[in-house]
Write a protein that holds these residues in place. Structure first.
Motif, PDB file in Angstrom:
ATOM      1  N   ILE A   3       3.674   9.841  -9.909  1.00 14.79           N
ATOM      2  CA  ILE A   3       3.168  10.074 -11.140  1.00 14.79           C
ATOM      3  C   ILE A   3       2.158  11.259 -11.254  1.00 14.79           C
ATOM      4  N   SER A   4       1.274  11.634 -10.207  1.00 15.51           N
ATOM      5  CA  SER A   4       0.348  12.455 -10.123  1.00 15.51           C
ATOM      6  C   SER A   4       1.102  13.803  -9.991  1.00 15.51           C
ATOM      7  N   GLU A   5       2.262  14.034  -9.284  1.00 17.98           N
ATOM      8  CA  GLU A   5       2.861  15.359  -9.108  1.00 17.98           C
ATOM      9  C   GLU A   5       3.347  15.617 -10.528  1.00 17.98           C
ATOM     10  N   ALA A   6       4.002  14.646 -11.323  1.00 21.02           N
ATOM     11  CA  ALA A   6       4.586  14.956 -12.589  1.00 21.02           C
ATOM     12  C   ALA A   6       3.382  15.436 -13.714  1.00 21.02           C
ATOM     13  N   LEU A   7       2.112  14.770 -13.488  1.00 24.83           N
ATOM     14  CA  LEU A   7       1.085  15.300 -14.312  1.00 24.83           C
ATOM     15  C   LEU A   7       0.725  16.647 -13.925  1.00 24.83           C
ATOM     16  N   ASN A   8       0.664  16.782 -12.661  1.00 21.37           N
ATOM     17  CA  ASN A   8       0.128  18.199 -12.228  1.00 21.37           C
ATOM     18  C   ASN A   8       0.953  19.276 -12.591  1.00 21.37           C
ATOM     19  N   HIS A   9       2.413  18.922 -12.645  1.00 20.62           N
ATOM     20  CA  HIS A   9       3.555  19.733 -13.153  1.00 20.62           C
ATOM     21  C   HIS A   9       3.209  20.014 -14.579  1.00 20.62           C
ATOM     22  N   HIS A  10       2.970  19.146 -15.207  1.00 18.33           N
ATOM     23  CA  HIS A  10       2.757  19.243 -16.664  1.00 18.33           C
ATOM     24  C   HIS A  10       1.498  20.178 -17.053  1.00 18.33           C
ATOM     25  N   ARG A  33       0.925  -1.157  -0.051  1.00 20.80           N
ATOM     26  CA  ARG A  33      -0.015  -0.121   0.246  1.00 20.80           C
ATOM     27  C   ARG A  33       0.895   1.140  -0.118  1.00 20.80           C
ATOM     28  N   ILE A  34       1.741   1.377   0.755  1.00 22.54           N
ATOM     29  CA  ILE A  34       2.808   2.560   0.864  1.00 22.54           C
ATOM     30  C   ILE A  34       3.488   2.778  -0.291  1.00 22.54           C
ATOM     31  N   ARG A  35       3.991   1.704  -0.868  1.00 21.75           N
ATOM     32  CA  ARG A  35       4.712   1.555  -2.311  1.00 21.75           C
ATOM     33  C   ARG A  35       3.887   2.217  -3.351  1.00 21.75           C
ATOM     34  N   LEU A  36       2.460   1.663  -3.291  1.00 19.17           N
ATOM     35  CA  LEU A  36       1.632   2.040  -4.271  1.00 19.17           C
ATOM     36  C   LEU A  36       1.277   3.506  -4.166  1.00 19.17           C
ATOM     37  N   ARG A  37       1.051   4.074  -3.011  1.00 15.15           N
ATOM     38  CA  ARG A  37       0.814   5.361  -2.435  1.00 15.15           C
ATOM     39  C   ARG A  37       1.845   6.141  -3.200  1.00 15.15           C
ATOM     40  N   GLU A  38       3.203   5.785  -2.969  1.00 17.81           N
ATOM     41  CA  GLU A  38       4.426   6.690  -3.320  1.00 17.81           C
ATOM     42  C   GLU A  38       4.311   6.757  -4.846  1.00 17.81           C
ATOM     43  N   ILE A  39       4.269   5.665  -5.596  1.00 17.29           N
ATOM     44  CA  ILE A  39       4.209   5.608  -6.934  1.00 17.29           C
ATOM     45  C   ILE A  39       2.999   6.488  -7.455  1.00 17.29           C
ATOM     46  N   HIS A  40       1.982   6.397  -7.028  1.00 19.61           N
ATOM     47  CA  HIS A  40       0.849   7.131  -7.374  1.00 19.61           C
ATOM     48  C   HIS A  40       1.018   8.635  -7.274  1.00 19.61           C
ATOM     49  N   SER A  41       1.693   9.098  -6.182  1.00 17.09           N
ATOM     50  CA  SER A  41       2.016  10.658  -5.739  1.00 17.09           C
ATOM     51  C   SER A  41       2.915  10.938  -6.802  1.00 17.09           C
ATOM     52  N   SER A  82       2.462   7.010 -21.028  1.00 15.56           N
ATOM     53  CA  SER A  82       3.165   6.136 -20.415  1.00 15.56           C
ATOM     54  C   SER A  82       2.699   6.369 -18.834  1.00 15.56           C
ATOM     55  N   HIS A  83       2.436   7.689 -18.377  1.00 15.18           N
ATOM     56  CA  HIS A  83       2.212   8.110 -17.037  1.00 15.18           C
ATOM     57  C   HIS A  83       0.641   7.661 -16.856  1.00 15.18           C
ATOM     58  N   GLU A  84      -0.110   7.699 -18.074  1.00 18.99           N
ATOM     59  CA  GLU A  84      -1.556   7.263 -17.681  1.00 18.99           C
ATOM     60  C   GLU A  84      -1.908   5.702 -17.659  1.00 18.99           C
ATOM     61  N   ARG A  85      -1.078   5.055 -18.355  1.00 21.44           N
ATOM     62  CA  ARG A  85      -0.880   3.675 -18.381  1.00 21.44           C
ATOM     63  C   ARG A  85      -0.464   3.198 -16.986  1.00 21.44           C
ATOM     64  N   ARG A  86       0.490   3.952 -16.436  1.00 14.22           N
ATOM     65  CA  ARG A  86       1.186   3.324 -15.012  1.00 14.22           C
ATOM     66  C   ARG A  86      -0.153   3.696 -14.052  1.00 14.22           C
ATOM     67  N   MET A  87      -0.847   5.019 -14.333  1.00 12.54           N
ATOM     68  CA  MET A  87      -1.981   5.251 -13.226  1.00 12.54           C
ATOM     69  C   MET A  87      -2.976   4.016 -13.413  1.00 12.54           C
ATOM     70  N   LYS A  88      -3.272   3.599 -14.665  1.00 11.00           N
ATOM     71  CA  LYS A  88      -4.484   2.485 -14.639  1.00 11.00           C
ATOM     72  C   LYS A  88      -3.908   1.324 -14.156  1.00 11.00           C
ATOM     73  N   ALA A  89      -2.600   1.036 -14.231  1.00 11.05           N
ATOM     74  CA  ALA A  89      -2.078  -0.187 -13.746  1.00 11.05           C
ATOM     75  C   ALA A  89      -1.881  -0.311 -12.182  1.00 11.05           C
ATOM     76  N   LEU A  90      -1.712   1.055 -11.730  1.00 12.91           N
ATOM     77  CA  LEU A  90      -1.728   1.284 -10.227  1.00 12.91           C
ATOM     78  C   LEU A  90      -3.086   0.818  -9.706  1.00 12.91           C
ATOM     79  N   GLU A  91      -4.131   1.295 -10.457  1.00 15.09           N
ATOM     80  CA  GLU A  91      -5.601   1.082 -10.087  1.00 15.09           C
ATOM     81  C   GLU A  91      -5.761  -0.284  -9.984  1.00 15.09           C
ATOM     82  N   ARG A  92      -5.619  -0.876 -10.736  1.00 11.18           N
ATOM     83  CA  ARG A  92      -5.575  -2.415 -10.812  1.00 11.18           C
ATOM     84  C   ARG A  92      -4.917  -3.037  -9.912  1.00 11.18           C
TER      85      ARG A  92
END
Length: 132
Positions: A53-60, A43-51, A74-84
């Protein structure tokens, strides 16, 4: 006469069974502890990765960094994978974890046996070659 040694064979049958039950309970508790620890770490690792990616998308979006179309995809695919993965993590039960662990241990046991068999075959072949 019973000695103080921990050898189960020297103990009365009732006491031996009780010790086996305790070992089984200890193993069960150990597995439960590992399962929950593993769940927490995931859970912790998923949260870290999610944040990240979210940070990179927000900066963009805010124009601080410019991501290429390929990077956005790539970021969008990773976000979907994280959700799964998050969904799978929530659905994982103790029973599934035990089954998975047992399958893994069985594969490792088979791997060790194959390795030992290979070593044995190599030794036998070496001896045959030396005899010739």
């Amino acid at each position: 006469k019973h000695t103080k040694h921990s050898n189960n064979n020297n103990k009365p049958k009732k006491q031996r069974n009780k010790n086996n039950d305790n070992n089984s309970e200890d193993q069960q508790q150990n597995l439960q502890m590992k399962f929950h620890q593993r769940q927490t770490e995931k859970r912790i690792r998923l949260r870290e990765i999610h944040s990240e990616i979210s940070e990179a998308l927000n900066h963009h979006r805010e124009g601080r960094i410019l991501l290429t179309d390929q990077e956005l995809e790539s970021h969008e695919r990773r976000m979907k994978a994280l959700e799964r993965k998050r969904k799978m993590l929530e659905e994982e039960t103790m029973e599934k974890y035990i089954e998975k662990t047992e399958r893994y241990e069985e594969r490792m046991r088979e791997k060790r046996e194959r390795k030992e068999q290979r070593r044995h075959d190599e030794r036998v072949n070496r001896r045959r070659e030396e005899e010739l």
